[in-house]
Design a protein around this motif. Sequence first.
Motif, PDB file in Angstrom:
ATOM      1  N   GLY C  40       0.797  -1.214   0.000  1.00  0.00           N
ATOM      2  CA  GLY C  40       0.000   0.000   0.000  1.00  0.00           C
ATOM      3  C   GLY C  40       0.831   1.266   0.000  1.00  0.00           C
ATOM      4  N   GLU C  41       2.128   1.126   0.184  1.00  0.00           N
ATOM      5  CA  GLU C  41       2.951   2.327   0.279  1.00  0.00           C
ATOM      6  C   GLU C  41       2.983   3.033  -1.076  1.00  0.00           C
ATOM      7  OE1 GLU C  41       4.470   3.150   3.064  1.00  0.00           O
ATOM      8  OE2 GLU C  41       4.289   1.326   4.237  1.00  0.00           O
ATOM      9  N   THR C 151      -4.700 -10.040   2.006  1.00  0.00           N
ATOM     10  CA  THR C 151      -4.959  -8.601   1.879  1.00  0.00           C
ATOM     11  C   THR C 151      -4.223  -7.845   2.984  1.00  0.00           C
ATOM     12  OG1 THR C 151      -7.145  -9.181   1.071  1.00  0.00           O
ATOM     13  CG2 THR C 151      -6.787  -6.881   1.683  1.00  0.00           C
ATOM     14  N   ALA C 152      -4.353  -8.348   4.198  1.00  0.00           N
ATOM     15  CA  ALA C 152      -3.668  -7.698   5.306  1.00  0.00           C
ATOM     16  C   ALA C 152      -2.152  -7.728   5.074  1.00  0.00           C
ATOM     17  CB  ALA C 152      -4.021  -8.381   6.622  1.00  0.00           C
ATOM     18  N   HIS C 155      -0.772  -5.120   2.991  1.00  0.00           N
ATOM     19  CA  HIS C 155      -0.752  -3.792   3.597  1.00  0.00           C
ATOM     20  C   HIS C 155       0.062  -3.774   4.881  1.00  0.00           C
ATOM     21  CE1 HIS C 155      -4.237  -3.562   0.904  1.00  0.00           C
ATOM     22  NE2 HIS C 155      -3.774  -2.345   0.701  1.00  0.00           N
ATOM     23  N   GLY C 156       0.922  -4.742   5.003  1.00  0.00           N
ATOM     24  CA  GLY C 156       1.828  -4.740   6.150  1.00  0.00           C
ATOM     25  C   GLY C 156       1.143  -5.006   7.463  1.00  0.00           C
ATOM     26  N   ALA C 157      -0.102  -5.494   7.401  1.00  0.00           N
ATOM     27  CA  ALA C 157      -0.824  -5.723   8.643  1.00  0.00           C
ATOM     28  C   ALA C 157      -0.865  -7.201   8.999  1.00  0.00           C
ATOM     29  CB  ALA C 157      -2.237  -5.146   8.543  1.00  0.00           C
ATOM     30  N   HIS C 158      -0.091  -8.014   8.314  1.00  0.00           N
ATOM     31  CA  HIS C 158       0.016  -9.429   8.648  1.00  0.00           C
ATOM     32  C   HIS C 158       1.422  -9.858   8.264  1.00  0.00           C
ATOM     33  CE1 HIS C 158      -1.998 -13.572   8.952  1.00  0.00           C
ATOM     34  NE2 HIS C 158      -0.719 -13.806   8.757  1.00  0.00           N
ATOM     35  N   GLY C 159       2.055 -10.559   9.173  1.00  0.00           N
ATOM     36  CA  GLY C 159       3.391 -11.050   8.847  1.00  0.00           C
ATOM     37  C   GLY C 159       4.464 -10.065   9.249  1.00  0.00           C
ATOM     38  N   GLY C 160       5.580 -10.609   9.662  1.00  0.00           N
ATOM     39  CA  GLY C 160       6.676  -9.771  10.121  1.00  0.00           C
ATOM     40  C   GLY C 160       7.453  -9.159   8.966  1.00  0.00           C
ATOM     41  N   MET C 161       8.191  -8.123   9.292  1.00  0.00           N
ATOM     42  CA  MET C 161       9.019  -7.468   8.286  1.00  0.00           C
ATOM     43  C   MET C 161      10.212  -6.825   8.971  1.00  0.00           C
ATOM     44  SD  MET C 161       6.751  -4.080   7.500  1.00  0.00           S
ATOM     45  CE  MET C 161       5.153  -4.838   7.342  1.00  0.00           C
ATOM     46  N   TRP C 165      10.321   1.419   6.917  1.00  0.00           N
ATOM     47  CA  TRP C 165       8.901   1.734   6.734  1.00  0.00           C
ATOM     48  C   TRP C 165       8.753   2.700   5.578  1.00  0.00           C
ATOM     49  CZ3 TRP C 165       7.310   6.754   6.803  1.00  0.00           C
ATOM     50  CH2 TRP C 165       8.128   7.695   7.453  1.00  0.00           C
TER      51      TRP C 165
END
Lengths: 323, 428, 209
Positions: C40-41, C151-152, C155-161, C165
Motif C-alpha cells: 500500500g505504500e 490482503t492484510a 498492507h503490512g498488517a500481517h506477517g513480520g518485516m 517503513w
Amino acid sequence: MTADDNADLHQSSPEPSRLLPILNQPATRRTALKAAGAALGLAAFGKAVSPLWSIPENVSVDEFLQQHYKELSDTDKQKVFARLESETQQKLGVEITISDPPPIPGVRYGYAINLSKCNGNGACMEACNKENNHHRGVQQSYIRVLELPKGTMDMEAGNTTYDHTVPQDDKYYMPVQCQQCDNPPCVTVCPVEATWKEEDGIVVVDYNWCIGCRYCEAACPYHARRFNWEEPEIPSDEINPDQGYLSNRVRPQGTMEKCHFCLHRTREGRLPACLEACPTGARVFGDLNDPESNINWVLQNKRVFVLKEELGTQPSFFYFFDS
Amino acid sequence: MSTASDHYPTLDDAAHPIRSYPKFLWWCLGQATNGGLLFYLWMFVLTAIALVGANAWSVQVAEGMIVTNMTDHVSWGLYIANFTFMVGVAAGGVMMVIPAYLYHDKKMHDVVVIGEMLAIAAILMCLLFVLVDLGRPERFWHLIPGIGRFNWPMSMLTWDVIVLNGYLLLNLHICGYLLYMQFLGRRPNQAWYLPFVWVSIFWAISIHTVTAFLYCGLGGRPFWNTALLAPRFLASAFVAGPAFILILFSCIHRAAGVKIDDGPKRLLINIIRVTALVNLLMVISEVFTEFYTGGGHTASARYLFLGLHGHNALVPWIWTAVAFDVLSTGLFLSPLVFRYSKVLIAACAMAFVGAWIEKGMGLIVPGFIPSTLHEIVEYTPSLTEWKVSAGIWAVGLMTLTILLKMWITVFSTRPSLSHESPASDQPA
Amino acid sequence: MICLAIACDDSASPETETKNASKASANETGEQPAPLLATGESQNPATRFAVSIRKPLGPPKVSTGLQDMHGNLVLAACSTCHTTRPPNHQNKLAKDLDEFHSEMQFSHGTISCLSCHNERDYDALKLADGSRVEYADVMLLCAQCHGPQMTAYQHGAHGGMTGYWDLARGPQIKNNCIDCHDPHAPKFPSMQPTFKPQDRFLDPPRTDH
C-alpha cells in the motif's frame, strides 16, 4: 555584630540553676561556646553529606551547566554529543556515535497492534531492552504486555507476570507502551519542559534537563514512563552503539525515560525495533499523513480502538482485532 | 509611641547597638540559642536526627533512588506524602490569622505569630521534602524562571513552586516585621503588614488548593481525579494545623513557662469542631461515591479500605486514621477538651496523626495502586526514606523552636503593646 | 531461504487489484506477479526501494534417516519416491503414511495432501484449478484460500518485516507465509516467554487469574 554587643544587650542572666554549669558564663564565653558548637555541627554535617563528594566524578561541570536541548546551537550540540561519546568511551570502553536526526517534514507516526495476532511472547520487550540500551539488571523495557481473559477489556482482570506457554486459549494479549498522545498529560505537567512533543508526534525527553520529579510518571495513564532509579548497567559488549540524543543513548541516573518510537531508527526511515522483533507480525507502523501507508490501511479497514479514549489523550497508538 | 525602659536605648539613641533589621535578627538569633539543659538536649537530639537524615539523603543522591522503596509503579512515596501533609499544616496557621486580623481578636493577635512561624517551618519542610524527592537535585536551577525553563502556567508543579515560596516570603516578612516593631516598641505601620496579611490569607488557601490540583488534575489516576480533593485538603488542613498549634501552646507553656491565654485556645477548638465535622462529611461522601458506584475507578479506594486481590498493606493504616478522626472529632465536640488539658492534647494528637495518615500515605500511595495498567505493586517506605523524612521533621522542629524562642525573647524583653499581658518568666 | 528482490509496481493500487490469486499466472522468470506483491505504500516511484519477500529455494528435501560417510544426513527430493509410487487418495493423515511422513503433524483444516501437492509432479505445488505453481511461489497457493490474510499482508498488517517503513529511504524485507506457518499445521506455534521485566516488589509470576 560582635560578642561585645551581645554582652551589652544581654539581659539579666537566667537563674544559674536552670543553666548547664558550662553555660553559666559571661556572655563572651558563651558566644565562643556557641561558635564552637556551630563549628562542630558544621563539621558533623560535612561528614554526614560526604557521600555527595562522589557526584563531581559522575556529573561534569559541562553537564551541570548544559542548557535545554532547544537552546543549544548546532555547535553546542556537536560539543555535547562529543562529550557524551567520550564519556561512554571512558566509562564503558565502547565506541558509540550519538546522532540527532530531525523529524522528517510532513510525517506523523502512527502505530497499531493486532490483538488477534499478538501472542504475548514478549520478544518486543526484549528487543526494546537491547535496542534502547536499557538497564539490564531489571530487564527494563518500554513495553509491558498484559494478559487478559477473553470476554473483557478490564485491565484489572489482566496480569503482566504470566509465565506459561503462550497463547493460552482463553486469553488475549495486549502490549502497552507510550501512546505518543496528541494531548500528552506528561508534557503538560513537566515543570521544566524537559519533555515535549515533536513535529512528527513523538514525545521525547531531554535526559540532561530532567530534574527527576516523576510528576510525568504520575500523570501518564499508560504506565509508559520509566525512571532511572540507579545508574543503568549494561555490559560493554551489549551496548548498541547507534544512539540518538533524544532516544536510546544510555540514560543518566535519576532521570525519566520513555518509548520514543525508536526515533533514531524511524527518522531514518527504518522500522522500530519492537516491530522487527515481533514473531507474529502483529505490529504495524507508518506515516499517518500518507493516505497509502500501512497504518492508514489499518485505520480504514479494521475496527480500531485506542486505550482509555475517555481521558482525551488522543493516542497515536491503536489496537485492533481481526474480525 | 514608645515604652522604652532603662536598659533599652531607643533607636534615636546613637548608643543603641541595634540600628538595623539584620542586626536585630542576629541579636534575636543569639538570644534564641540561649537556653537551659532541656533546650540544649532537645536541640542536640534534633541535630543528631537531622544529620542522620542528611547522611541518608546523600547516600540516596550518590547511589540513586534505588535506596528508596519507590518503583515505577508507586513513583511517589513517603516524601511526597509528608510534603502534602505539611502544606496543610502550613495553611492551617491561617486559622489564627483570620480571627486576629479580620475580626480583630486582640488575644489572638498576641499569639498569631505562632501560627505564622509554624507556617514558615512547615513550608521549609515542604520545600525540603520536594528537594529530597528529586532524582537530580543539583538541577533544581532548571526550575528558576529566567535561567531555567519554567513551564508556567501549564504545570501545576510550577504553580506550587510559586505559591509555596510566596507563602514562605510573606510569612517571613510578617513575622519579622511584627517582631522588630515589637522590639523597637513601636506600633507597626499597618501599610507595612496588613496588605501582606490579607494576601497571606488568600495565599494560605491557594497553597493547599494548588497542591490538591497537582493531583486532581491527573485524569489517569481516578483516585485523585475528584473535585472534592481541594476542599478535603483544606478541611483536614484546618483540623491538623490548629491541632498542632494547640499542642504547641501546651509545649510553650511547659517548656518556656509562657502562659497562652484561654481565648485563642477556645477559638481554635471551636474552629476544629467545625472543620473536623466538615472533613468527616467529605470523607463519608467520598467513601459512599466510591463504594456505591463500584467499577474500575474505585479499585484504589477498595485497595485502601478493604484490600484488593489479597493485598492490604494500607488497610490497618487507613482504619487507624478513620478511628482517630472519629474519636478526635467526638472529643472535640465534648466539653471535656475545655476542662482537661490532657484530653485536649490527646484529641489534638489523634486529629494530627489521623490527618497525617489520611493526607499522606492514605492519599498518595493508593493513587498508584493499582497502577494505570491495574497492576498491584505495594509500597512500604525503606529505612532510608524514614531517615530522610525524620531528618526533615527534625530540621522543621528546630526551625520552629528557634523561631518561637525569638518570639518569646522579644515578648519577654518588651511586653505586648496591644494589651497588658504579664511579662513571662525567663525563657528556658 | 534466499531473498528475491522485487521492485514494486506502483501502477497497481490495492483497490483495483484482483484478490483472486489463481487468476495470476507465474511468469517464466520465477518472479511473482505484481499484484500479489503490491504494497500500500505510495511514494515517488522514482525513489522507491524494493519490498522483497523471502522465498523458499525450491522443492523441499526429506531426510532418509541415513547418514553419509561424513556423518551428514542424506536428504532426498520428494520426486525420488513419488515418481515411482502412485498416490493413495484415501490417505488423509500422516499416520496413514508408510514412510518418511509418519512423524509429520498434519492439521490444516479439512484439506488433504493432494489439495496442494500434485499427484505426479512433486517438485511443484498445484493451485485449486490444478495449475502448477513453483515451491518458491507458495504464497500464491496460500492466498487462494486465505484472502483476508493476504490482503492484510499486502498492507503490512500481517506477517513480520524488517528494514524500512519509508521505501523512499531503504528496502523492506517481508516474511513468507511459511516462515511463520508450517504449511502442514499452520496454526502459529505456542511459545515460551523468555523475557520478563523484573520489577521489585511485583508478585511472582502468576499463571492463574
